[in-house]
Design an enzyme around this catalytic site. Structure first.
Site, mmCIF file in Angstrom:
data_model
loop_
_atom_site.group_PDB
_atom_site.id
_atom_site.type_symbol
_atom_site.label_atom_id
_atom_site.label_comp_id
_atom_site.label_asym_id
_atom_site.label_seq_id
_atom_site.Cartn_x
_atom_site.Cartn_y
_atom_site.Cartn_z
ATOM 1 N N GLY A 108 10.526 -35.304 -1.585
ATOM 2 C CA GLY A 108 11.707 -36.275 -0.989
ATOM 3 C C GLY A 108 11.848 -35.550 0.200
ATOM 4 O O GLY A 108 11.011 -36.126 1.548
ATOM 5 N N HIS A 109 12.041 -33.745 0.739
ATOM 6 C CA HIS A 109 11.464 -33.502 2.091
ATOM 7 C C HIS A 109 10.049 -34.068 2.114
ATOM 8 O O HIS A 109 10.316 -34.628 3.397
ATOM 9 C CB HIS A 109 11.390 -31.651 1.817
ATOM 10 C CG HIS A 109 12.489 -31.443 0.768
ATOM 11 N ND1 HIS A 109 12.080 -30.462 0.213
ATOM 12 C CD2 HIS A 109 14.318 -30.851 1.603
ATOM 13 C CE1 HIS A 109 13.365 -29.960 -0.560
ATOM 14 N NE2 HIS A 109 14.327 -30.350 0.541
ATOM 15 N N GLN B 19 26.374 -38.169 4.204
ATOM 16 C CA GLN B 19 26.147 -36.924 4.359
ATOM 17 C C GLN B 19 25.150 -37.438 5.919
ATOM 18 O O GLN B 19 25.293 -37.937 7.077
ATOM 19 C CB GLN B 19 24.721 -35.944 3.936
ATOM 20 C CG GLN B 19 24.156 -35.205 5.133
ATOM 21 C CD GLN B 19 22.938 -34.444 4.218
ATOM 22 O OE1 GLN B 19 24.284 -33.054 4.209
ATOM 23 N NE2 GLN B 19 22.080 -34.433 4.219
HETATM 24 P P1 AMP Z 1 18.252 -30.260 1.481
HETATM 25 O O1 AMP Z 1 17.045 -29.303 1.623
HETATM 26 O O2 AMP Z 1 19.001 -30.219 -0.312
HETATM 27 O O3 AMP Z 1 19.735 -29.888 1.984
HETATM 28 O O4 AMP Z 1 17.600 -31.550 1.800
HETATM 29 C C1 AMP Z 1 16.829 -31.871 3.183
HETATM 30 C C2 AMP Z 1 17.078 -33.197 3.674
HETATM 31 O O5 AMP Z 1 15.809 -33.979 2.104
HETATM 32 C C3 AMP Z 1 18.255 -33.948 3.518
HETATM 33 O O6 AMP Z 1 18.105 -35.117 4.573
HETATM 34 C C4 AMP Z 1 18.168 -34.488 2.056
HETATM 35 O O7 AMP Z 1 18.426 -36.203 2.295
HETATM 36 C C5 AMP Z 1 16.808 -35.207 2.561
HETATM 37 N N1 AMP Z 1 15.978 -34.928 0.907
HETATM 38 C C6 AMP Z 1 16.731 -34.532 -0.477
HETATM 39 N N2 AMP Z 1 16.075 -34.497 -1.765
HETATM 40 C C7 AMP Z 1 15.884 -36.381 -1.627
HETATM 41 C C8 AMP Z 1 14.724 -37.080 -2.100
HETATM 42 N N3 AMP Z 1 14.658 -36.561 -3.346
HETATM 43 N N4 AMP Z 1 14.413 -38.244 -1.446
HETATM 44 C C9 AMP Z 1 14.380 -38.284 -0.407
HETATM 45 N N5 AMP Z 1 15.372 -37.714 0.782
HETATM 46 C C10 AMP Z 1 15.568 -35.851 -0.422
#
Ligand code: AMP
Length: 281
Positions: free
Chosen positions: A34-35, A151
């Protein structure tokens, strides 16, 4: 890839890159696909790509998982290096919140609904750290995931309200093969919990199909999702909501171009979210 921990060092490094188009991807680390999808998009669109890894204490409530949140800097930096990220910014808490720190950004209303109900200080912490990162890195483009749809909506609001000259890009949710949205918190799940968690994407997929087939009454769609989730006793529903994509206010009638269908559940101590969007954030 340069790994930088101090704000001044990052500013100095970025000063030498003046004139280049900078993309920023804020994360809390424990990097997954995802990241990486955000990072790849940033690499396509910018000259210099900065990833931040910071488990931000101000967005965790007192009884939340700040201490337990998974961290693996070595693995993360390897993954980012492989993707040819230019700069990894990984400050510690004292660097971002020095003694006497006392300024916070609060996006009213939007921060109080959905996840904001059970996490009252969460978005205040998110907006504060994100604005700090914007000011430190001064990117042209910043990348967020639609998985955290609320968010993204809130940060876009902050950008408009505070006249930030930054382009906010929201990328689609990346899922595991079984349909579960990727999340660093999936690591917490037992085998049984992970199986139960799959009901969330399945219920959302069915709801999306019903809407595609012409069912626009929000309460009927909502009830359908709740019924699906209740099939597994491990699942504690935090919320199932169908809201306007800009105002996050509840809808009676689903609008094909402006609706967020969002779910949050708890499995044991693990809180998971998922959603689908009709329209564009
Ligand atoms: P986090 O490390 O969970 O704070 O996520 C960092 C960024 O990655 C945020 O903008 C999240 O929305 C994005 N993100 C996390 N998981 C996913 C996913 N499965 N698909 C797309 N973006 C993601």
């Amino acid at each position: 890839m340069r790994i930088i921990k101090k704000i001044d060092d990052l500013k100095k490094e970025l000063f030498t890159l003046m004139g280049k188009k900078i993309g920023l991807i804020p994360t809390m680390g424990y990097i997954h696909e995802g990241h990486l999808s955000l990072i790849e998009q940033s690499i396509r669109e910018n000259d210099i790509n900065v990833v931040s890894i910071f488990v931000n204490p101000s967005q965790f409530g007192p009884n939340e998982d700040f201490n337990a949140y998974p961290r693996d800097m070595e693995r993360d930096s390897k993954l980012l290096e492989e993707r040819r990220v230019d700069i990894l910014f990984s400050p510690d808490s004292g660097e971002m919140y020095p003694e006497n720190f006392s300024t916070f950004v609060e996006v009213e209303k939007l921060s109080k609904v959905l996840c904001g109900r059970s996490r009252p200080i969460h978005f205040r912490g998110v907006c504060t750290v994100v604005l700090k990162l914007f000011n430190i890195v001064k990117p042209e483009n910043v990348y967020f995931g639609a998985k955290d749809a609320q968010q993204a909506v809130i940060i876009k609001r902050m950008k408009e309200d505070l006249n930030l000259d930054i382009s906010i890009k929201v990328m689609p949710i990346v899922r595991d093969e079984d349909g579960l949205a990727l999340s660093s918190r999936n690591k917490y799940l037992s085998k049984e919990e992970r199986e139960a968690a799959l009901l969330m994407p399945e219920a959302l997929k069915e709801a999306n199909m019903l809407i595609n087939n012409g069912l626009f009454e929000a309460n009927k769609i909502r009830e359908k999702i709740v019924r699906e989730l209740k099939k597994n006793k491990c699942i504690k529903i935090d919320y199932v909501e169908i809201v306007n994509l800009k105002t996050l206010e509840s809808l009676d009638k689903i609008d094909n171009n402006n609706t967020l269908v969002a779910v949050a559940i708890k499995l044991g101590e693990t809180r998971l979210i998922d959603n689908f969007i009709l329209g564009e954030i």
